[in-house]
Design a protein around this motif. Structure first.
Motif, PDB file in Angstrom:
ATOM      1  N   ILE A   1     -11.840 -32.493  26.971  1.00 51.58           N
ATOM      2  CA  ILE A   1     -11.995 -33.256  28.211  1.00 51.58           C
ATOM      3  C   ILE A   1     -13.455 -33.630  28.416  1.00 51.58           C
ATOM      4  CG2 ILE A   1     -11.861 -33.097  30.726  1.00 51.58           C
ATOM      5  CD1 ILE A   1      -9.302 -31.430  30.350  1.00 51.58           C
ATOM      6  N   ALA A   2     -14.363 -32.707  28.089  1.00 49.00           N
ATOM      7  CA  ALA A   2     -15.794 -33.000  28.204  1.00 49.00           C
ATOM      8  C   ALA A   2     -16.190 -34.153  27.294  1.00 49.00           C
ATOM      9  CB  ALA A   2     -16.615 -31.755  27.870  1.00 49.00           C
ATOM     10  N   ASN A   3     -15.549 -34.256  26.126  1.00 52.92           N
ATOM     11  CA  ASN A   3     -15.838 -35.371  25.221  1.00 52.92           C
ATOM     12  C   ASN A   3     -15.456 -36.711  25.844  1.00 52.92           C
ATOM     13  OD1 ASN A   3     -15.082 -33.272  22.506  1.00 52.92           O
ATOM     14  ND2 ASN A   3     -17.021 -34.337  22.725  1.00 52.92           N
ATOM     15  N   PHE A   4     -14.309 -36.748  26.516  1.00 55.81           N
ATOM     16  CA  PHE A   4     -13.884 -37.989  27.163  1.00 55.81           C
ATOM     17  C   PHE A   4     -14.800 -38.327  28.346  1.00 55.81           C
ATOM     18  CE2 PHE A   4      -9.720 -36.419  25.398  1.00 55.81           C
ATOM     19  CZ  PHE A   4      -9.653 -37.355  24.380  1.00 55.81           C
ATOM     20  N   ILE A   5     -15.193 -37.326  29.103  1.00 58.53           N
ATOM     21  CA  ILE A   5     -16.113 -37.555  30.217  1.00 58.53           C
ATOM     22  C   ILE A   5     -17.448 -38.074  29.700  1.00 58.53           C
ATOM     23  CG2 ILE A   5     -17.420 -36.432  32.058  1.00 58.53           C
ATOM     24  CD1 ILE A   5     -15.039 -34.544  32.437  1.00 58.53           C
ATOM     25  N   LEU A   6     -17.932 -37.479  28.614  1.00 55.39           N
ATOM     26  CA  LEU A   6     -19.192 -37.930  28.016  1.00 55.39           C
ATOM     27  C   LEU A   6     -19.094 -39.389  27.607  1.00 55.39           C
ATOM     28  CD1 LEU A   6     -22.033 -37.450  26.854  1.00 55.39           C
ATOM     29  CD2 LEU A   6     -20.926 -36.645  24.746  1.00 55.39           C
ATOM     30  N   ALA A   7     -17.979 -39.774  26.983  1.00 51.45           N
ATOM     31  CA  ALA A   7     -17.803 -41.169  26.557  1.00 51.45           C
ATOM     32  C   ALA A   7     -17.829 -42.109  27.761  1.00 51.45           C
ATOM     33  CB  ALA A   7     -16.490 -41.317  25.788  1.00 51.45           C
ATOM     34  N   ILE A   8     -17.137 -41.734  28.835  1.00 51.19           N
ATOM     35  CA  ILE A   8     -17.127 -42.572  30.042  1.00 51.19           C
ATOM     36  C   ILE A   8     -18.539 -42.748  30.574  1.00 51.19           C
ATOM     37  CG2 ILE A   8     -16.414 -42.645  32.467  1.00 51.19           C
ATOM     38  CD1 ILE A   8     -13.822 -41.224  31.600  1.00 51.19           C
ATOM     39  N   VAL A   9     -19.290 -41.648  30.651  1.00 48.07           N
ATOM     40  CA  VAL A   9     -20.654 -41.694  31.187  1.00 48.07           C
ATOM     41  C   VAL A   9     -21.549 -42.576  30.322  1.00 48.07           C
ATOM     42  CG1 VAL A   9     -22.730 -40.322  31.630  1.00 48.07           C
ATOM     43  CG2 VAL A   9     -20.498 -39.480  32.370  1.00 48.07           C
TER      44      VAL A   9
ATOM     45  N   GLN B   1     -18.660 -50.618  39.217  1.00 44.03           N
ATOM     46  CA  GLN B   1     -18.141 -51.496  38.173  1.00 44.03           C
ATOM     47  C   GLN B   1     -18.421 -50.911  36.788  1.00 44.03           C
ATOM     48  OE1 GLN B   1     -20.377 -54.977  39.589  1.00 44.03           O
ATOM     49  NE2 GLN B   1     -18.430 -56.097  39.707  1.00 44.03           N
ATOM     50  N   ALA B   2     -19.628 -50.358  36.620  1.00 44.21           N
ATOM     51  CA  ALA B   2     -19.991 -49.762  35.335  1.00 44.21           C
ATOM     52  C   ALA B   2     -19.111 -48.549  35.039  1.00 44.21           C
ATOM     53  CB  ALA B   2     -21.464 -49.359  35.336  1.00 44.21           C
ATOM     54  N   PHE B   3     -18.840 -47.747  36.077  1.00 48.48           N
ATOM     55  CA  PHE B   3     -17.957 -46.596  35.878  1.00 48.48           C
ATOM     56  C   PHE B   3     -16.559 -47.052  35.464  1.00 48.48           C
ATOM     57  CE2 PHE B   3     -14.783 -43.609  37.550  1.00 48.48           C
ATOM     58  CZ  PHE B   3     -15.147 -42.463  36.854  1.00 48.48           C
ATOM     59  N   GLY B   4     -16.043 -48.084  36.148  1.00 43.43           N
ATOM     60  CA  GLY B   4     -14.735 -48.608  35.787  1.00 43.43           C
ATOM     61  C   GLY B   4     -14.711 -49.124  34.357  1.00 43.43           C
ATOM     62  N   TYR B   5     -15.801 -49.775  33.966  1.00 42.64           N
ATOM     63  CA  TYR B   5     -15.903 -50.266  32.590  1.00 42.64           C
ATOM     64  C   TYR B   5     -15.917 -49.094  31.608  1.00 42.64           C
ATOM     65  CZ  TYR B   5     -17.954 -52.400  28.421  1.00 42.64           C
ATOM     66  OH  TYR B   5     -18.203 -52.808  27.132  1.00 42.64           O
ATOM     67  N   GLY B   6     -16.631 -48.000  31.967  1.00 42.41           N
ATOM     68  CA  GLY B   6     -16.661 -46.822  31.100  1.00 42.41           C
ATOM     69  C   GLY B   6     -15.282 -46.225  30.909  1.00 42.41           C
ATOM     70  N   VAL B   7     -14.517 -46.139  32.005  1.00 47.76           N
ATOM     71  CA  VAL B   7     -13.144 -45.628  31.913  1.00 47.76           C
ATOM     72  C   VAL B   7     -12.290 -46.553  31.053  1.00 47.76           C
ATOM     73  CG1 VAL B   7     -11.049 -45.129  33.230  1.00 47.76           C
ATOM     74  CG2 VAL B   7     -13.282 -44.427  34.131  1.00 47.76           C
ATOM     75  N   GLU B   8     -12.435 -47.843  31.277  1.00 50.68           N
ATOM     76  CA  GLU B   8     -11.656 -48.841  30.521  1.00 50.68           C
ATOM     77  C   GLU B   8     -11.945 -48.754  29.026  1.00 50.68           C
ATOM     78  OE1 GLU B   8     -12.221 -53.581  29.924  1.00 50.68           O
ATOM     79  OE2 GLU B   8     -12.063 -52.911  32.007  1.00 50.68           O
ATOM     80  N   GLN B   9     -13.229 -48.664  28.666  1.00 52.36           N
ATOM     81  CA  GLN B   9     -13.592 -48.596  27.249  1.00 52.36           C
ATOM     82  C   GLN B   9     -13.125 -47.293  26.615  1.00 52.36           C
ATOM     83  OE1 GLN B   9     -14.153 -51.910  26.638  1.00 52.36           O
ATOM     84  NE2 GLN B   9     -15.550 -51.094  25.117  1.00 52.36           N
ATOM     85  N   THR B  10     -13.251 -46.196  27.345  1.00 53.95           N
ATOM     86  CA  THR B  10     -12.811 -44.907  26.806  1.00 53.95           C
ATOM     87  C   THR B  10     -11.303 -44.909  26.577  1.00 53.95           C
ATOM     88  OG1 THR B  10     -14.627 -43.755  27.927  1.00 53.95           O
ATOM     89  CG2 THR B  10     -12.754 -42.421  27.220  1.00 53.95           C
ATOM     90  N   TRP B  11     -10.567 -45.479  27.509  1.00 56.90           N
ATOM     91  CA  TRP B  11      -9.113 -45.573  27.347  1.00 56.90           C
ATOM     92  C   TRP B  11      -8.762 -46.465  26.164  1.00 56.90           C
ATOM     93  CZ3 TRP B  11      -4.818 -43.223  28.220  1.00 56.90           C
ATOM     94  CH2 TRP B  11      -3.592 -43.906  28.123  1.00 56.90           C
ATOM     95  N   PHE B  12      -9.476 -47.576  26.033  1.00 60.21           N
ATOM     96  CA  PHE B  12      -9.218 -48.492  24.922  1.00 60.21           C
ATOM     97  C   PHE B  12      -9.466 -47.800  23.579  1.00 60.21           C
ATOM     98  CE2 PHE B  12     -10.973 -51.575  21.849  1.00 60.21           C
ATOM     99  CZ  PHE B  12      -9.852 -52.380  21.674  1.00 60.21           C
ATOM    100  N   VAL B  13     -10.594 -47.109  23.445  1.00 61.69           N
ATOM    101  CA  VAL B  13     -10.910 -46.415  22.192  1.00 61.69           C
ATOM    102  C   VAL B  13      -9.889 -45.316  21.921  1.00 61.69           C
ATOM    103  CG1 VAL B  13     -12.621 -44.988  21.004  1.00 61.69           C
ATOM    104  CG2 VAL B  13     -13.371 -46.934  22.377  1.00 61.69           C
TER     105      VAL B  13
ATOM    106  N   ALA C   1     -23.208 -45.960  31.554  1.00 56.37           N
ATOM    107  CA  ALA C   1     -24.667 -46.019  31.667  1.00 56.37           C
ATOM    108  C   ALA C   1     -25.234 -47.195  30.882  1.00 56.37           C
ATOM    109  CB  ALA C   1     -25.280 -44.708  31.180  1.00 56.37           C
ATOM    110  N   VAL C   2     -24.744 -47.404  29.661  1.00 55.94           N
ATOM    111  CA  VAL C   2     -25.238 -48.519  28.840  1.00 55.94           C
ATOM    112  C   VAL C   2     -24.884 -49.849  29.492  1.00 55.94           C
ATOM    113  CG1 VAL C   2     -25.023 -49.682  26.612  1.00 55.94           C
ATOM    114  CG2 VAL C   2     -25.192 -47.189  26.695  1.00 55.94           C
ATOM    115  N   ALA C   3     -23.672 -49.950  30.029  1.00 54.87           N
ATOM    116  CA  ALA C   3     -23.260 -51.196  30.687  1.00 54.87           C
ATOM    117  C   ALA C   3     -24.066 -51.433  31.957  1.00 54.87           C
ATOM    118  CB  ALA C   3     -21.768 -51.149  31.008  1.00 54.87           C
ATOM    119  N   PHE C   4     -24.376 -50.366  32.692  1.00 58.44           N
ATOM    120  CA  PHE C   4     -25.143 -50.503  33.928  1.00 58.44           C
ATOM    121  C   PHE C   4     -26.564 -50.993  33.632  1.00 58.44           C
ATOM    122  CE2 PHE C   4     -27.993 -48.614  37.160  1.00 58.44           C
ATOM    123  CZ  PHE C   4     -27.514 -49.280  38.281  1.00 58.44           C
ATOM    124  N   VAL C   5     -27.148 -50.467  32.543  1.00 52.62           N
ATOM    125  CA  VAL C   5     -28.523 -50.834  32.190  1.00 52.62           C
ATOM    126  C   VAL C   5     -28.581 -52.211  31.528  1.00 52.62           C
ATOM    127  CG1 VAL C   5     -30.509 -50.240  30.749  1.00 52.62           C
ATOM    128  CG2 VAL C   5     -29.286 -48.451  32.015  1.00 52.62           C
TER     129      VAL C   5
END
Length: 379
Positions: free
Chosen positions: A126-134, A253-265, A138-142
């Motif tokens: 679970i920590a791995n998935f949380i790390l991926a979301i973060v 929005q960046a958090f939502g994108y992180g969740v979306e990308q993690t789910w996609f991967v 973060a990259v999308a936000f920056v």
């Protein structure tokens, strides 16, 4: 005349691969094990050691709770050893457990309730998935998100899209009734549906048309010396840089994108494993440490953002790998705990021992197979 090896030669000769590889792996392993440690601590389980890497300790420190935090010599994994464990794989030390007093049993991992043990084990993946979301967030936000409108610039001759009647200038509005905002949305949808027929809704000069198209599988180069099979329909987005834009994302929005990308991967990785099992993908795409080091080195040349995105991708992969129901992995432990919860008592020591031996054999076979793929890719 210079003697010795110059820094440039040394970097090109290996450091450009080793340093990014160690950075990526250390981040992923640390957060995976941190998940185990934190939830174990919240469950009242005492930890004896937290190690990044295996083998002899290189450096370490013991905190006030008695946990030894250390960096070990072989940087290909890590572990948390809990009180009552015989090994880093959380196999119970039954002799030690039988000799514990009441206070010690309250802090030991093997004597914790099945729910607390399951929560502690599941926390790593679970920590791995949380790390991926973060990381994705973060990259999308920056950096923002680079997108292109879903407009067809060209249609590949002889492609399924040509047969279905696609034309340059078509704007894609939906696929199988799902709205399409960006060109990448269509790519992601097609890549996850194999050779299944889909209905693409397009706007052509103000007219709405539904085009039936069946993707076909084509072999593509991943840019790092390997090929993979991917479903395509044969339409091309504009290669004009003006067709692409960078959208700034706020924190939510960046958090939502992180969740979306993690789910996609996650879904694509599971789909890939299924395709390997059914023979639709080549198993030689599975890589080990050499492969990861090579990709890490190449990606690091693209910048920190690209390297962090790679870390997120690998974090998802490691989280999923650990959830496989194979003894020795987290998923194997969770499988044993599920049987224990159903039966009301643990599986017998003999059954668990046989399971751990089978699990060890399977993990070793997977490691050898991945390492062989790595070596084959170097030839």
């Amino acid at each position: 005349m210079e003697n010795g090896i110059g820094l440039g030669t040394l970097w090109d000769g290996g450091l450009m691969y080793i340093i990014p590889f160690l950075f990526v792996l250390t981040v992923i392993v640390f957060f995976h094990e941190l998940g185990h440690y934190l939830v174990g601590r919240w469950c009242g389980i005492r930890s004896l050691a937290f190690s990044v890497g295996f083998g002899p300790e290189l450096l370490g420190v013991t905190d006030k709770r008695g946990t030894r935090w250390k960096l070990s010599a072989i940087p290909l994994g890590g572990y948390v050893k809990f009180f009552g464990d015989e090994s880093a794989a959380s196999t119970p030390d039954r002799e030690a457990v039988s000799a514990m007093n009441a206070d010690e049993r309250r802090e030991a991992f093997p004597t914790a309730s099945v729910g607390r043990r399951a929560a502690t084990v599941a926390a790593g993946p679970i920590a791995n998935f949380i790390l991926a979301i973060v990381i994705f967030a973060a990259v999308a936000f920056v950096n923002g998100r680079t997108v292109a409108d879903p407009i067809v610039a060209d249609v590949v001759a002889g492609s399924p899209a040509e047969a279905a009647g696609f034309e340059a200038g078509d704007r894609i509005d939906a696929v199988d009734g799902n709205p399409i905002t960006y060109f990448s949305d269509l790519q992601n949808y097609v890549s996850g549906h194999g050779e299944q027929p889909i209905v693409v809704t397009v706007d052509r000069g103000g007219r709405t048309l539904d085009l039936d198209v069946t993707p076909r599988i084509e072999e593509r180069d991943d840019g790092f010396g390997k090929t993979y099979n991917v479903p395509v329909i044969g339409i091309i987005a504009s290669g004009d840089a003006s067709s692409f834009r960078t959208e700034e994302l706020g924190p939510l929005q960046a958090f939502g994108y992180g969740v979306e990308q993690t789910w996609f991967v996650t879904t694509r990785t599971v789909d890939f494993i299924g395709q390997v099992i059914t023979g639709r993908q080549n198993a030689d795409q599975i890589g080990g440490p050499i492969r990861i080091a090579q990709v890490s080195g190449e990606v690091s040349n693209l910048g920190l953002g690209a390297l962090l995105n790679l870390a997120a991708l690998l974090s998802v992969s490691i989280g999923l790998l650990n959830l496989l129901p194979i003894p020795m992995l987290d998923g194997g432990h969770l499988l044993f705990y599920a049987f224990e919860a159903i039966r009301g008592k643990p599986l017998s020591e003999n059954v668990q021992e046989v399971g751990f031996r089978i699990g060890l054999a399977l993990v070793m076979m997977l490691m050898v197979f991945a390492f062989w793929n790595d070596l084959s890719g170097l030839t």
